[in-house]
Design a protein around this motif. Sequence first.
Motif, PDB file in Angstrom:
ATOM      1  N   PHE A  80       0.824  -1.102   0.124  1.00 52.55           N
ATOM      2  CA  PHE A  80       0.106  -0.086  -0.078  1.00 52.55           C
ATOM      3  C   PHE A  80       0.720   1.043   0.112  1.00 52.55           C
ATOM      4  O   PHE A  80       0.529   2.154  -0.778  1.00 52.55           O
ATOM      5  N   PRO A  81       1.821   1.465   0.739  1.00 53.27           N
ATOM      6  CA  PRO A  81       2.502   2.789   0.861  1.00 53.27           C
ATOM      7  C   PRO A  81       3.331   2.883  -0.258  1.00 53.27           C
ATOM      8  O   PRO A  81       3.808   4.073  -0.596  1.00 53.27           O
ATOM      9  N   ASP A  82       3.625   2.068  -1.067  1.00 55.43           N
ATOM     10  CA  ASP A  82       4.342   2.014  -2.311  1.00 55.43           C
ATOM     11  C   ASP A  82       3.781   2.215  -3.707  1.00 55.43           C
ATOM     12  O   ASP A  82       4.466   2.401  -4.674  1.00 55.43           O
ATOM     13  N   ASP A 101      -9.439   8.365  -3.970  1.00 50.72           N
ATOM     14  CA  ASP A 101      -9.155   9.361  -5.007  1.00 50.72           C
ATOM     15  C   ASP A 101      -9.024  10.543  -4.142  1.00 50.72           C
ATOM     16  O   ASP A 101     -10.036  11.476  -4.248  1.00 50.72           O
ATOM     17  N   THR A 102      -8.107  10.708  -3.336  1.00 54.17           N
ATOM     18  CA  THR A 102      -7.988  11.905  -2.490  1.00 54.17           C
ATOM     19  C   THR A 102      -7.495  12.876  -3.062  1.00 54.17           C
ATOM     20  O   THR A 102      -6.506  12.762  -3.937  1.00 54.17           O
ATOM     21  N   LEU A 103      -7.575  14.403  -2.764  1.00 53.37           N
ATOM     22  CA  LEU A 103      -7.043  15.318  -3.244  1.00 53.37           C
ATOM     23  C   LEU A 103      -5.819  15.640  -3.213  1.00 53.37           C
ATOM     24  O   LEU A 103      -5.144  16.077  -3.737  1.00 53.37           O
ATOM     25  N   GLU A 104      -5.262  14.975  -2.034  1.00 52.15           N
ATOM     26  CA  GLU A 104      -3.822  15.266  -1.658  1.00 52.15           C
ATOM     27  C   GLU A 104      -3.014  14.349  -2.581  1.00 52.15           C
ATOM     28  O   GLU A 104      -2.051  14.662  -3.196  1.00 52.15           O
ATOM     29  N   ARG A 105      -3.591  12.912  -2.729  1.00 46.21           N
ATOM     30  CA  ARG A 105      -2.952  12.075  -3.770  1.00 46.21           C
ATOM     31  C   ARG A 105      -2.940  12.902  -5.213  1.00 46.21           C
ATOM     32  O   ARG A 105      -1.813  12.317  -5.841  1.00 46.21           O
ATOM     33  N   ALA A 106      -3.890  13.548  -5.530  1.00 47.11           N
ATOM     34  CA  ALA A 106      -3.989  14.158  -6.928  1.00 47.11           C
ATOM     35  C   ALA A 106      -2.772  15.130  -7.069  1.00 47.11           C
ATOM     36  O   ALA A 106      -2.982  15.469  -8.391  1.00 47.11           O
ATOM     37  N   LYS A 107      -2.398  15.408  -6.130  1.00 42.19           N
ATOM     38  CA  LYS A 107      -1.267  16.272  -6.287  1.00 42.19           C
ATOM     39  C   LYS A 107      -0.065  15.792  -6.949  1.00 42.19           C
ATOM     40  O   LYS A 107       0.804  16.261  -7.363  1.00 42.19           O
ATOM     41  N   THR A 108       0.028  14.512  -6.778  1.00 48.73           N
ATOM     42  CA  THR A 108       1.101  13.655  -7.161  1.00 48.73           C
ATOM     43  C   THR A 108       0.811  12.835  -8.379  1.00 48.73           C
ATOM     44  O   THR A 108       1.815  12.565  -9.482  1.00 48.73           O
ATOM     45  N   VAL A 109      -0.217  12.140  -8.413  1.00 47.63           N
ATOM     46  CA  VAL A 109      -0.837  11.360  -9.402  1.00 47.63           C
ATOM     47  C   VAL A 109      -1.950  11.685 -10.165  1.00 47.63           C
ATOM     48  O   VAL A 109      -2.798  12.259  -9.305  1.00 47.63           O
ATOM     49  N   GLY A 110      -2.517  11.000 -11.259  1.00 44.74           N
ATOM     50  CA  GLY A 110      -3.700  11.286 -11.798  1.00 44.74           C
ATOM     51  C   GLY A 110      -4.350  10.223 -11.442  1.00 44.74           C
ATOM     52  O   GLY A 110      -4.226   8.878 -11.629  1.00 44.74           O
ATOM     53  N   VAL A 141      -6.108   0.471  18.528  1.00 46.96           N
ATOM     54  CA  VAL A 141      -6.640  -0.249  17.091  1.00 46.96           C
ATOM     55  C   VAL A 141      -5.334   0.156  16.246  1.00 46.96           C
ATOM     56  O   VAL A 141      -4.581   0.837  16.428  1.00 46.96           O
ATOM     57  N   GLY A 142      -5.565  -0.480  15.004  1.00 47.12           N
ATOM     58  CA  GLY A 142      -4.369  -0.164  14.091  1.00 47.12           C
ATOM     59  C   GLY A 142      -4.943  -0.507  12.481  1.00 47.12           C
ATOM     60  O   GLY A 142      -5.952  -0.887  12.322  1.00 47.12           O
ATOM     61  N   SER A 143      -4.030   0.172  11.778  1.00 46.66           N
ATOM     62  CA  SER A 143      -4.379  -0.129  10.102  1.00 46.66           C
ATOM     63  C   SER A 143      -3.189   0.386   9.568  1.00 46.66           C
ATOM     64  O   SER A 143      -2.157   0.606   9.776  1.00 46.66           O
ATOM     65  N   VAL A 144      -3.305   0.084   8.416  1.00 51.39           N
ATOM     66  CA  VAL A 144      -2.207   0.263   7.086  1.00 51.39           C
ATOM     67  C   VAL A 144      -1.914   1.948   7.045  1.00 51.39           C
ATOM     68  O   VAL A 144      -2.677   2.530   6.548  1.00 51.39           O
ATOM     69  N   ALA A 145      -0.708   2.117   7.222  1.00 52.11           N
ATOM     70  CA  ALA A 145      -0.360   3.553   6.991  1.00 52.11           C
ATOM     71  C   ALA A 145      -0.751   4.082   5.675  1.00 52.11           C
ATOM     72  O   ALA A 145      -0.535   3.676   4.557  1.00 52.11           O
ATOM     73  N   GLY A 146      -1.396   5.575   5.938  1.00 52.85           N
ATOM     74  CA  GLY A 146      -1.802   6.166   4.605  1.00 52.85           C
ATOM     75  C   GLY A 146      -2.970   5.708   3.760  1.00 52.85           C
ATOM     76  O   GLY A 146      -3.492   6.254   2.905  1.00 52.85           O
ATOM     77  N   THR A 147      -3.610   4.761   4.255  1.00 48.99           N
ATOM     78  CA  THR A 147      -4.869   4.220   3.572  1.00 48.99           C
ATOM     79  C   THR A 147      -6.022   5.325   4.147  1.00 48.99           C
ATOM     80  O   THR A 147      -5.889   5.829   5.085  1.00 48.99           O
ATOM     81  N   GLU A 149      -9.065   4.281   5.467  1.00 54.81           N
ATOM     82  CA  GLU A 149      -9.472   3.779   6.814  1.00 54.81           C
ATOM     83  C   GLU A 149      -8.681   4.436   7.763  1.00 54.81           C
ATOM     84  O   GLU A 149      -8.916   4.516   8.835  1.00 54.81           O
ATOM     85  N   ALA A 150      -7.010   4.329   7.607  1.00 54.66           N
ATOM     86  CA  ALA A 150      -6.151   4.507   8.636  1.00 54.66           C
ATOM     87  C   ALA A 150      -6.193   5.976   8.856  1.00 54.66           C
ATOM     88  O   ALA A 150      -6.199   6.339  10.125  1.00 54.66           O
ATOM     89  N   ILE A 151      -6.535   6.827   7.919  1.00 53.68           N
ATOM     90  CA  ILE A 151      -6.459   8.186   8.131  1.00 53.68           C
ATOM     91  C   ILE A 151      -7.960   8.750   9.058  1.00 53.68           C
ATOM     92  O   ILE A 151      -7.735   9.336   9.973  1.00 53.68           O
ATOM     93  N   ALA A 152      -8.925   7.850   8.627  1.00 51.10           N
ATOM     94  CA  ALA A 152     -10.145   8.160   9.204  1.00 51.10           C
ATOM     95  C   ALA A 152     -10.174   7.598  10.544  1.00 51.10           C
ATOM     96  O   ALA A 152     -10.807   8.057  11.669  1.00 51.10           O
TER      97      ALA A 152
END
Length: 268
Positions: A80-82, A101-110, A141-147, A149-152
């Motif tokens: 996931f992080p890669d 499809d987050t706005l933050e990720r859209a700064k880097t990829v389409g 609790v825990g989750s995969v970094a950057g996903t 559901e982890a952020i939320a």
Amino acid sequence: MKFTQLAGSLVAATVIGTTAHADKLDDIISSGTLRCAVVLDFPPMGSRDDTNTPVGFDVDYCNDLAAALGVEAEIVETPFPDRIPALVSGRADVGVASTSDTLERAKTVGFSVPYFAFTNVVLTREDAGVDSFESLKGKTVGSVAGTFEAIALEEQVDAWDDGSFRSYQSQADVFLSLSQGQIDATVVTSTVASSIVNGGKFEGLTIAGDAPFDVDYVGLIGLRQEYGLLNYLDLFVNQQVRSGRYQELFDKWVGGDAPDLTIAKAYR
């Protein structure tokens, strides 16, 4: 310099500039191979079967995309992080990797238009004393970094100001930590939760209700400057839906009615 000479120089410069910036879509077709970044510890979207062969919804989706392009598919296993680094570094051409499809990720990829949509549930151990999302308050609790559901989930733990959040590098690490009692629960997609509970690899895990997070729409990803490729991905997703192939793959890997990819007053 005369006007005709100047015009000729500008045309030549334009041709050279165009040649120097090759189109990614053309490159893929010319190479004969489509390299898809796919997460393979995220069943039923991506995993490995008993023969170590990549399988899952995202794997089939990559194969369909390659077939439409008339090339061979190459699955590039990507945690996931890669997912975004795999594209930026040139290790993969396209991400078919359940990427929100987050706005933050859209700064880097389409992003393409959504090709899948997830809802989220609480996954816990039968002995952890968790029976709802609200009962996570005060738990670890825990989750995969950057996903998504982890952020939320981390934001909710911070809002409660009670309990703790741990981040992990892979879904497999999360499930192992949960089964060993290092965390009390996680929030994952309903598709993954059902697959893990029914798979039997991690005994004693159970679903404890829905998580009150927004529907997680995910898109195919490519480098943001590759407009030709991104346009093709949009059309491909559109045709997967209207041809019935989207529902066919959902039936194969999940079952039931495929989630609606349209959003009122936005996607139609």
